[in-house]
Write a protein that holds these residues in place. Structure first.
Motif, PDB file in Angstrom:
ATOM      1  N   PHE A  44      51.325  36.824  47.226  1.00 37.32           N
ATOM      2  CA  PHE A  44      52.020  37.124  48.480  1.00 37.32           C
ATOM      3  C   PHE A  44      53.495  37.318  48.177  1.00 37.32           C
ATOM      4  O   PHE A  44      54.013  36.827  47.166  1.00 37.32           O
ATOM      5  N   SER A  45      54.162  38.065  49.049  1.00 34.90           N
ATOM      6  CA  SER A  45      55.582  38.324  48.831  1.00 34.90           C
ATOM      7  C   SER A  45      56.431  38.020  50.050  1.00 34.90           C
ATOM      8  O   SER A  45      57.622  37.755  49.915  1.00 34.90           O
ATOM      9  N   SER A  46      55.876  38.069  51.256  1.00 36.80           N
ATOM     10  CA  SER A  46      56.663  37.829  52.465  1.00 36.80           C
ATOM     11  C   SER A  46      55.753  37.398  53.591  1.00 36.80           C
ATOM     12  O   SER A  46      54.548  37.651  53.581  1.00 36.80           O
ATOM     13  N   VAL A 102      51.038  38.066  56.510  1.00 37.87           N
ATOM     14  CA  VAL A 102      51.410  37.834  55.113  1.00 37.87           C
ATOM     15  C   VAL A 102      51.210  39.123  54.331  1.00 37.87           C
ATOM     16  O   VAL A 102      50.151  39.748  54.390  1.00 37.87           O
ATOM     17  N   ARG A 103      52.238  39.535  53.636  1.00 38.68           N
ATOM     18  CA  ARG A 103      52.151  40.693  52.735  1.00 38.68           C
ATOM     19  C   ARG A 103      51.682  40.191  51.382  1.00 38.68           C
ATOM     20  O   ARG A 103      52.317  39.323  50.770  1.00 38.68           O
ATOM     21  N   PRO A 112      56.655  33.079  46.161  1.00 40.47           N
ATOM     22  CA  PRO A 112      56.463  34.495  46.499  1.00 40.47           C
ATOM     23  C   PRO A 112      56.836  35.417  45.351  1.00 40.47           C
ATOM     24  O   PRO A 112      57.730  35.143  44.562  1.00 40.47           O
ATOM     25  N   GLY A 113      56.115  36.535  45.282  1.00 40.31           N
ATOM     26  CA  GLY A 113      56.399  37.544  44.272  1.00 40.31           C
ATOM     27  C   GLY A 113      57.043  38.761  44.896  1.00 40.31           C
ATOM     28  O   GLY A 113      57.808  38.663  45.855  1.00 40.31           O
ATOM     29  N   LYS A 114      56.709  39.918  44.375  1.00 40.34           N
ATOM     30  CA  LYS A 114      57.300  41.170  44.832  1.00 40.34           C
ATOM     31  C   LYS A 114      56.209  42.033  45.446  1.00 40.34           C
ATOM     32  O   LYS A 114      55.090  42.085  44.948  1.00 40.34           O
TER      33      LYS A 114
END
Length: 741
Positions: free
Chosen positions: A330-332, A343-344, A300-302
């Motif tokens: 994706f981050s979260s 999914v964000r 995951p990223g930000k």
């Protein structure tokens, strides 16, 4: 790497497991906890613009009626917000709290004092509890997971050991159940659930003689019965840590392990265990969930970061299934009661919150739930360009397509033939709908038929609001060889020398338009050709793909010009001397049936001589062989190739009265009895065997003279071998050239 807290799909209306979000760089849900007020502020109905997801918001949890996000407020304080599906309203949760994924309409948050705050968002944001874990259990107690309003707490005992407890509050009554049965447990983490069942990872200290080791275990428990943890299998299952994640579905259990410094994703079924070892770029990979039979994972990223952190997918029902990229980043992740995932992240054309659901097929469905105001960079997301292009058939076109993430871009295409450096650059028309750009290539490059060989394509898409995107690829163009082709594009080239000694090459289009043969372009080869009194195209006599040329000078020396394949010729090579004894030369047809073109010459006595082609550049012709006598009655002979369907190349000869005669080759270097074609051919000053001008598989004849130039298309008939067609070649130039070959 901050933790990604995942759950797995559930099969009924029961809530799924939720996991606490670790605070720190790259956190995947809520930021760190600070003091929280005791009540939830009133909801504010959102307009269409306000309903968009804030760029820095991450997904924390989702239920049936809405979802919980976390972002930083104006002062940098974490802000939790509940978004209602029905009307798009946004309700703030007391700021400064850390949210948990509950897979339900229950909101669970922890403030900076360690107090757990609970709300029921399905009932209009009713606060249902505020629990001081230190008071309920012991100082140092911490939340390690939640399923709806069921809390799972790690409680310290003595010597840094811990017990796992379940805490449930209902109707003002707090119920606590110890789930571990003693021993030397060190840590716990609830990583997934389905229905009421939870998947728990644990670790404990074991002694062996005078030493001890840390053993790792996994277990199941149940929120309804408060059953004691039931461990699964052997304890030495591989190390885990607080970054570990998991998934739990009807057919699968999955978790992450870190043996010997590597990252492994472990997936089990009732009959088999599969281990997927991540490479270096995925050493921080987490399990996002399982959708149907597809495992979802990635680093995951930000939130809002354009840096790629793809979400990958792998079909579990096929052992040889290759992973593929489902989302660009994706981050979260949060887990819904129906088993879907929120999914964000980003795709090629959108930034926001996406729902992933099992489709019943090999690939899960991906739909946008809420977008941000971010303008996505344009990307080339797909290309449909054939890798092999055959331009032999007249009128062939080559369709090419490219998919972009956005249609609002200026798109330029360049096709390049690296061997010659020739380019075609064009701007593509925007699509009427969608994001697919199209171009149909007519097979023309720089005004002529495209040469054979390797090509590259380069696509550049430039939006008004960002950096350009590019795509590139290769393809191969193929045309059948034409003995009268000098630039390797399969179409006929005609050579002509003007009065000043300049040699010109005219490239023809080999698809008739309205029974007319059109010229493509004219190119100057060079000057000084007036030193030759005979010039003839001889086809490929030296083994190269393109045709060659021979020329005799005033002293009788014969020179070979090898075609280079780009429309020019290599430095001349002397073939031999004494050729002044011949008054006529012609070449280009295969008279002996060996696949190589030959040369014919008549001497002043009327004898016809055959010089068989050898394929050698230094000695291209074998010793001459006499074909016969009496050829002095003709003032022009022309090798035309196999125009009548016989065994080998043919010859046409014009007598002094203007009658044209056909001699069919027998394949042994001789000819059958002549056949009269017709009269009036003395209207032409030059007759040239021009290869296959019309791309019908048969060689043709070009006749040039002061009254016009014509293409005589081969019919395949021995009695009526030609059908005349008009051409734009040498229009108005009937007296310009003194040699046409």
């Amino acid at each position: 790497m901050a933790s990604l807290h995942t759950t797995r799909r559930r099969l009924g209306a029961c809530v799924a497991t939720v996991l606490a979000v670790t605070v720190g760089a790259g956190a995947l849900a809520a930021p760190g906890a600070v003091a929280a007020p005791a009540a939830v502020a009133g909801a504010t109905a959102a307009t269409a613009d306000e309903a968009k997801l804030p760029l820095d918001a991450d997904i924390v949890s989702t239920g049936d009626t809405g979802y919980l996000t976390s972002r930083k407020g104006d002062s940098g304080t974490p802000v939790l917000e509940w978004h209602t599906y029905a009307d798009g309203s946004v309700r703030p949760i007391p700021s400064g709290t850390t949210g948990y994924d509950t897979a339900s309409d229950a909101v669970v948050a922890v403030d900076s004092d360690g107090t757990v705050l609970l709300w029921d968002m399905s009932a209009g944001a009713v606060q249902t509890g505020a629990i001081d874990l230190a008071a309920e259990f012991a100082p140092g107690a911490k939340l390690v997971g939640a399923v709806g309003a069921h809390l799972f707490v790690s409680v310290p005992t003595t010597q840094d050991y811990h017990e796992l407890w379940q805490l449930t509050q209902a109707d003002g009554i707090t119920k606590k159940t110890k789930l571990t049965s003693g021993g030397y447990n060190l840590d716990f983490k609830v990583v997934a659930s389905t229905g009421h069942d939870l998947l728990v990872l644990g670790s404990r200290r074991e002694f062996s003689g005078a030493t001890f080791r840390t053993a790792y275990w996994k277990a199941l428990t149940n929120v309804s019965s408060g059953a004691v943890v039931d461990r699964l299998g052997a304890e030495a299952t591989g190390p885990w840590n607080q970054n570990s994640t998991g998934a739990y579905a009807a057919d699968y259990k999955a978790w992450s392990e870190y043996p010997a410094g590597s990252t492994q994703l472990v997936v089990t079924t009732p009959t088999v265990t599969k281990r997927f070892t991540m490479d270096g770029s995925l050493s921080g990979a987490v399990i996002a969930g399982i959708a149907g039979d597809t495992l979802l994972y990635g680093v995951p990223g930000k939130a809002g970061d354009a840096t790629p952190s793809p979400l990958y997918a792998r079909l579990l029902t096929k052992d040889d299934a290759a992973p593929y990229q489902l989302m660009d980043s994706f981050s979260s992740v949060a887990h819904a009661p129906d088993g879907s995932l929120l999914v964000r992240g980003t795709t090629a054309d959108a930034d926001g919150l996406f729902r992933i659901t099992a489709s019943g097929g090999a690939r899960p469905d991906l739909t946008l739930v809420a977008g941000t105001n971010r303008v996505m960079p344009v990307k080339v997301t797909g290309a449909n360009v054939p890798t092999a292009v055959n331009l032999e058939q007249p009128g062939t076109t080559v369709p090419m397509e490219w998919d972009l993430s956005r249609a609002d871009a200026t798109v330029d295409l360049t096709l390049t033939h690296p061997a010659t450096g020739q380019k075609l650059t064009t701007r593509l028309a925007p699509p009427a709908s969608g994001t697919r750009f199209r171009f149909t290539w007519d097979g023309v490059l720089n005004g002529a038929s495209a040469p054979n060989g390797a090509y590259t394509w380069q696509l550049t898409a430039t939006p008004a609001d960002g950096a350009p995107a590019t795509g590139s690829g290769t393809f191969q163009v193929a045309r059948e060889a034409n003995p009268h082709d000098f630039n390797d594009n399969g179409s006929t080239d005609v050579l002509a020398r003007d009065a000043s000694g300049v040699l010109w090459r005219d490239d023809l289009f080999d698809w008739p338009s309205g029974s007319q043969i059109n010229t493509a372009k004219r190119t100057k080869i060079g000057g000084g050709w007036q030193v030759y009194n005979r010039i003839t195209a001889v086809g490929n006599v030296a083994g190269a793909p393109t045709g060659d040329l021979v020329a005799r000078d005033g002293s009788g020396d014969l020179w070979l010009y090898l075609g280079k394949g780009d429309g020019t010729f290599a430095t001349r090579v002397k073939v031999g001397g004494g050729w002044q004894i011949y008054d006529k030369l012609t070449g280009g047809g295969d008279l002996t049936g060996d696949g190589r073109p030959d040369l014919l010459a008549t001497d002043t006595s009327g004898a016809l001589w055959l010089y068989k082609g050898t394929g050698s550049a230094s000695a291209p012709f074998a010793t001459r062989v006499k074909v016969g006598g009496g050829w002095g009655i003709y003032n022009q002979i022309t090798a035309v190739g196999n125009i009548a369907g016989g065994a080998a190349g043919d010859l046409v000869a014009r007598d002094t009265s203007g009658v044209l005669w056909l001699y069919q080759g027998d394949g042994a270097g001789n000819f059958t009895a002549r056949v009269r074609i017709g009269g009036g051919w003395n209207a032409f000053s030059h007759l040239a065997g021009a290869g296959d001008v019309t791309a019908d598989g048969r060689p043709d004849l070009i006749a040039y003279g002061p009254n016009g130039t014509y293409v005589y298309r081969s019919t395949g008939s021995a009695t009526a071998p030609f059908s005349r067609q008009t051409t734009t070649l040498y229009a108005g130039e009937g007296s310009t050239f003194n040699s046409v070959v």
